[in-house]
Write an enzyme that holds these catalytic residues in place. Structure first.
Site, PDB file in Angstrom:
ATOM      1  N   ALA A  63       0.865  -1.174   0.000  1.00  0.00           N
ATOM      2  CA  ALA A  63       0.000   0.000   0.000  1.00  0.00           C
ATOM      3  C   ALA A  63       0.904   1.228   0.000  1.00  0.00           C
ATOM      4  O   ALA A  63       2.060   1.161   0.458  1.00  0.00           O
ATOM      5  CB  ALA A  63      -0.890  -0.018   1.229  1.00  0.00           C
ATOM      6  N   GLY A 108       0.754  -4.919   1.015  1.00  0.00           N
ATOM      7  CA  GLY A 108      -0.417  -5.039   0.141  1.00  0.00           C
ATOM      8  C   GLY A 108      -0.135  -5.808  -1.137  1.00  0.00           C
ATOM      9  O   GLY A 108      -1.059  -6.348  -1.750  1.00  0.00           O
ATOM     10  N   GLU A 111      -0.455  -9.348  -0.167  1.00  0.00           N
ATOM     11  CA  GLU A 111      -1.883  -9.541   0.121  1.00  0.00           C
ATOM     12  C   GLU A 111      -2.694  -9.640  -1.172  1.00  0.00           C
ATOM     13  O   GLU A 111      -3.633 -10.437  -1.279  1.00  0.00           O
ATOM     14  CB  GLU A 111      -2.380  -8.395   1.008  1.00  0.00           C
ATOM     15  CG  GLU A 111      -1.767  -8.474   2.412  1.00  0.00           C
ATOM     16  CD  GLU A 111      -1.969  -7.210   3.228  1.00  0.00           C
ATOM     17  OE1 GLU A 111      -1.742  -6.100   2.698  1.00  0.00           O
ATOM     18  OE2 GLU A 111      -2.349  -7.318   4.401  1.00  0.00           O
ATOM     19  N   GLU A 131       4.666  -4.602   7.621  1.00  0.00           N
ATOM     20  CA  GLU A 131       3.852  -3.558   8.253  1.00  0.00           C
ATOM     21  C   GLU A 131       4.249  -3.215   9.686  1.00  0.00           C
ATOM     22  O   GLU A 131       4.212  -2.048  10.081  1.00  0.00           O
ATOM     23  CB  GLU A 131       2.365  -3.953   8.220  1.00  0.00           C
ATOM     24  CG  GLU A 131       1.730  -3.852   6.851  1.00  0.00           C
ATOM     25  CD  GLU A 131       1.863  -5.108   5.999  1.00  0.00           C
ATOM     26  OE1 GLU A 131       2.650  -6.006   6.367  1.00  0.00           O
ATOM     27  OE2 GLU A 131       1.180  -5.199   4.969  1.00  0.00           O
TER      28      GLU A 131
HETATM   29  N1  CAA Z   1       4.577   3.218  -0.901  1.00  0.00           N
HETATM   30  C1  CAA Z   1       4.955   4.343  -1.529  1.00  0.00           C
HETATM   31  N2  CAA Z   1       6.058   4.459  -2.296  1.00  0.00           N
HETATM   32  C2  CAA Z   1       6.827   3.370  -2.401  1.00  0.00           C
HETATM   33  C3  CAA Z   1       6.519   2.147  -1.783  1.00  0.00           C
HETATM   34  C4  CAA Z   1       5.310   2.097  -0.995  1.00  0.00           C
HETATM   35  N3  CAA Z   1       4.886   0.974  -0.395  1.00  0.00           N
HETATM   36  N4  CAA Z   1       7.466   1.261  -2.064  1.00  0.00           N
HETATM   37  C5  CAA Z   1       8.359   1.883  -2.851  1.00  0.00           C
HETATM   38  N5  CAA Z   1       7.975   3.157  -3.057  1.00  0.00           N
HETATM   39  C6  CAA Z   1       8.654   4.182  -3.851  1.00  0.00           C
HETATM   40  C7  CAA Z   1       9.837   4.763  -3.104  1.00  0.00           C
HETATM   41  O1  CAA Z   1       9.416   5.768  -2.208  1.00  0.00           O
HETATM   42  C8  CAA Z   1      10.668   5.306  -4.238  1.00  0.00           C
HETATM   43  O2  CAA Z   1      10.098   6.518  -4.665  1.00  0.00           O
HETATM   44  P1  CAA Z   1      11.071   7.775  -5.017  1.00  0.00           P
HETATM   45  O3  CAA Z   1      11.925   7.281  -6.150  1.00  0.00           O
HETATM   46  O4  CAA Z   1      10.101   8.835  -5.403  1.00  0.00           O
HETATM   47  O5  CAA Z   1      11.844   8.058  -3.786  1.00  0.00           O
HETATM   48  C9  CAA Z   1      10.442   4.282  -5.345  1.00  0.00           C
HETATM   49  O6  CAA Z   1       9.246   3.588  -4.990  1.00  0.00           O
HETATM   50  C10 CAA Z   1      11.568   3.278  -5.457  1.00  0.00           C
HETATM   51  O7  CAA Z   1      11.754   2.693  -4.169  1.00  0.00           O
HETATM   52  P2  CAA Z   1      13.176   2.587  -3.455  1.00  0.00           P
HETATM   53  O8  CAA Z   1      14.056   3.710  -3.876  1.00  0.00           O
HETATM   54  O9  CAA Z   1      12.923   2.414  -1.989  1.00  0.00           O
HETATM   55  O10 CAA Z   1      13.711   1.237  -4.117  1.00  0.00           O
HETATM   56  P3  CAA Z   1      14.726   0.185  -3.462  1.00  0.00           P
HETATM   57  O11 CAA Z   1      15.072  -0.759  -4.536  1.00  0.00           O
HETATM   58  O12 CAA Z   1      15.815   0.862  -2.744  1.00  0.00           O
HETATM   59  O13 CAA Z   1      13.840  -0.589  -2.351  1.00  0.00           O
HETATM   60  C11 CAA Z   1      11.896  -1.718  -1.510  1.00  0.00           C
HETATM   61  C12 CAA Z   1      12.745  -1.358  -2.748  1.00  0.00           C
HETATM   62  C13 CAA Z   1      12.685  -2.647  -0.584  1.00  0.00           C
HETATM   63  C14 CAA Z   1      10.642  -2.437  -1.998  1.00  0.00           C
HETATM   64  C15 CAA Z   1      11.540  -0.426  -0.762  1.00  0.00           C
HETATM   65  O14 CAA Z   1      10.995   0.511  -1.683  1.00  0.00           O
HETATM   66  C16 CAA Z   1      10.517  -0.621   0.326  1.00  0.00           C
HETATM   67  O15 CAA Z   1      10.853  -1.111   1.389  1.00  0.00           O
HETATM   68  N6  CAA Z   1       9.239  -0.233   0.079  1.00  0.00           N
HETATM   69  C17 CAA Z   1       8.213  -0.293   1.051  1.00  0.00           C
HETATM   70  C18 CAA Z   1       7.719  -1.723   1.231  1.00  0.00           C
HETATM   71  C19 CAA Z   1       6.672  -1.773   2.311  1.00  0.00           C
HETATM   72  O16 CAA Z   1       6.917  -1.462   3.458  1.00  0.00           O
HETATM   73  N7  CAA Z   1       5.441  -2.207   1.947  1.00  0.00           N
HETATM   74  C20 CAA Z   1       4.347  -2.326   2.853  1.00  0.00           C
HETATM   75  C21 CAA Z   1       3.530  -1.076   2.869  1.00  0.00           C
HETATM   76  S1  CAA Z   1       2.329  -1.071   4.148  1.00  0.00           S
HETATM   77  C22 CAA Z   1       1.030  -1.985   3.559  1.00  0.00           C
HETATM   78  O17 CAA Z   1       1.092  -2.543   2.473  1.00  0.00           O
HETATM   79  C23 CAA Z   1      -0.141  -2.022   4.462  1.00  0.00           C
HETATM   80  C24 CAA Z   1      -1.194  -2.964   4.093  1.00  0.00           C
HETATM   81  O18 CAA Z   1      -1.164  -4.112   4.420  1.00  0.00           O
HETATM   82  C25 CAA Z   1      -2.380  -2.511   3.388  1.00  0.00           C
END
Ligand code: CAA
Length: 261
Positions: A63, A108, A111, A131
């Site tokens: 998400a 998500g 999920e 999360e």
């Molecule tokens: N939400 C918003 N933006 C996201 C995102 C997310 N979940 N995941 C990645 N992005 C964006 C980053 O902010 C980045 O944007 P910018 O270039 O504008 O800064 C772009 O995607 C590329 O990401 P990274 O630079 O971080 O890429 P990376 O290769 O270094 O890392 C990753 C990849 C490990 C997937 C890392 O992006 C990450 O940890 N993302 C978040 C993953 C996460 O925590 N997901 C769970 C979200 S909570 C949820 O899903 C709740 C639910 O159950 C409903």
């Protein structure tokens, strides 16, 4: 549509979440487009759906954290319901849905994959529910579907520890059915979808319904669900022709259009 692409290849629909700059993260706009895309699928001509993410890095990285960062308790609950309602629509969609997981399937994203019928992935896929590291629980079904798909102990380990796993570990614990080199993933997904789409459509739909609904109840009720859906197949074109052709050793002609008679 800005964030979801839709293509048809024969009787197979390919739905691609297309927000690669944010690794296909699910904000409310992406979720709304995903819902509208599934609602618009022509169930008379399409027999199987493949769901994937754009790019070679991510299926869905979760998400959208930016969208969630300022939510109140009530907004958080409503966002959870938004995602849950759409994922449940996909889970109960009459046609089989194959998740072709081409990279990160986090939060998500995992999920969403778990609300599909079948999961296959590329060798660079990463799965996890991160999360608790963000101060929230999985909110689009992760606390429920992961424990049902893999062992409850493994689900709890992944969720409590925010432990990501790679494609081979996902295969080992039964979260995915198969792992392919990235370049071969879509071909494999389409091959499987085409194979499904050649089978009797009423029977395939009824199999999905029987398994999904039967898994929610005890065995006595489950076999009654099966009996009704088994009976529902009789007198259909595919049952009559399929069995007659078997008995006369002819090849049944595939039905071009879904029909209930
Ligand atoms: N939400 C918003 N933006 C996201 C995102 C997310 N979940 N995941 C990645 N992005 C964006 C980053 O902010 C980045 O944007 P910018 O270039 O504008 O800064 C772009 O995607 C590329 O990401 P990274 O630079 O971080 O890429 P990376 O290769 O270094 O890392 C990753 C990849 C490990 C997937 C890392 O992006 C990450 O940890 N993302 C978040 C993953 C996460 O925590 N997901 C769970 C979200 S909570 C949820 O899903 C709740 C639910 O159950 C409903």
């Amino acid at each position: 549509m800005e964030f979801v692409k839709y293509e048809v290849q024969g009787a197979v629909a390919v739905v691609t979440i297309d927000r690669p700059k944010a690794l296909n993260a699910l904000n409310p706009d992406v979720l709304a487009e995903l819902k509208a895309t599934f609602e618009a699928i022509d169930q008379n001509t399409i027999r199987c759906v493949v769901l994937t993410g754009a790019g070679d890095k991510s299926f869905v990285a979760g998400a959208d954290i930016g969208s969630m960062s300022t939510m109140t308790k009530a907004e958080g609950e409503a966002f959870g319901k938004l995602g849950n309602d759409i994922f449940r629509m996909i889970e109960t969609f009459p046609l089989p849905v194959i998740a072709a997981i081409n990279g990160f399937a986090l939060g998500g994203g995992n999920e969403l994959a778990m609300s599909c019928d079948i999961r296959i992935c590329s060798d660079n896929a990463v799965f996890g529910q991160p999360e608790v590291g963000l101060g929230i629980t999985p909110g689009f079904g992760g606390t429920q579907r992961l424990a049902r798909l893999v062992s409850p102990g493994m689900a709890k380990q992944m969720v409590y520890a925010a432990l990501n796993i790679d494609a081979q570990e996902a295969l080992r614990i039964g979260l995915v059915n198969a792992v392919y080199p990235q370049a071969e993933l879509m071909e494999a997904a389409l091959k499987l979808a085409t194979k499904i789409s050649r089978n009797a459509p009423i029977a395939v739909r009824n199999c999905k319904k029987a398994m999904n609904e039967g898994l929610q109840v005890d065995m006595d009720q489950a076999i009654v669900i099966e009996e009704k859906l088994f009976g529902d197949c009789f007198e259909t074109h595919d049952q009559v022709e399929g069995m007659a052709c078997f008995l006369s050793r002819e090849k049944p002609k595939p039905k071009a259009v879904f029909t209930n008679n």
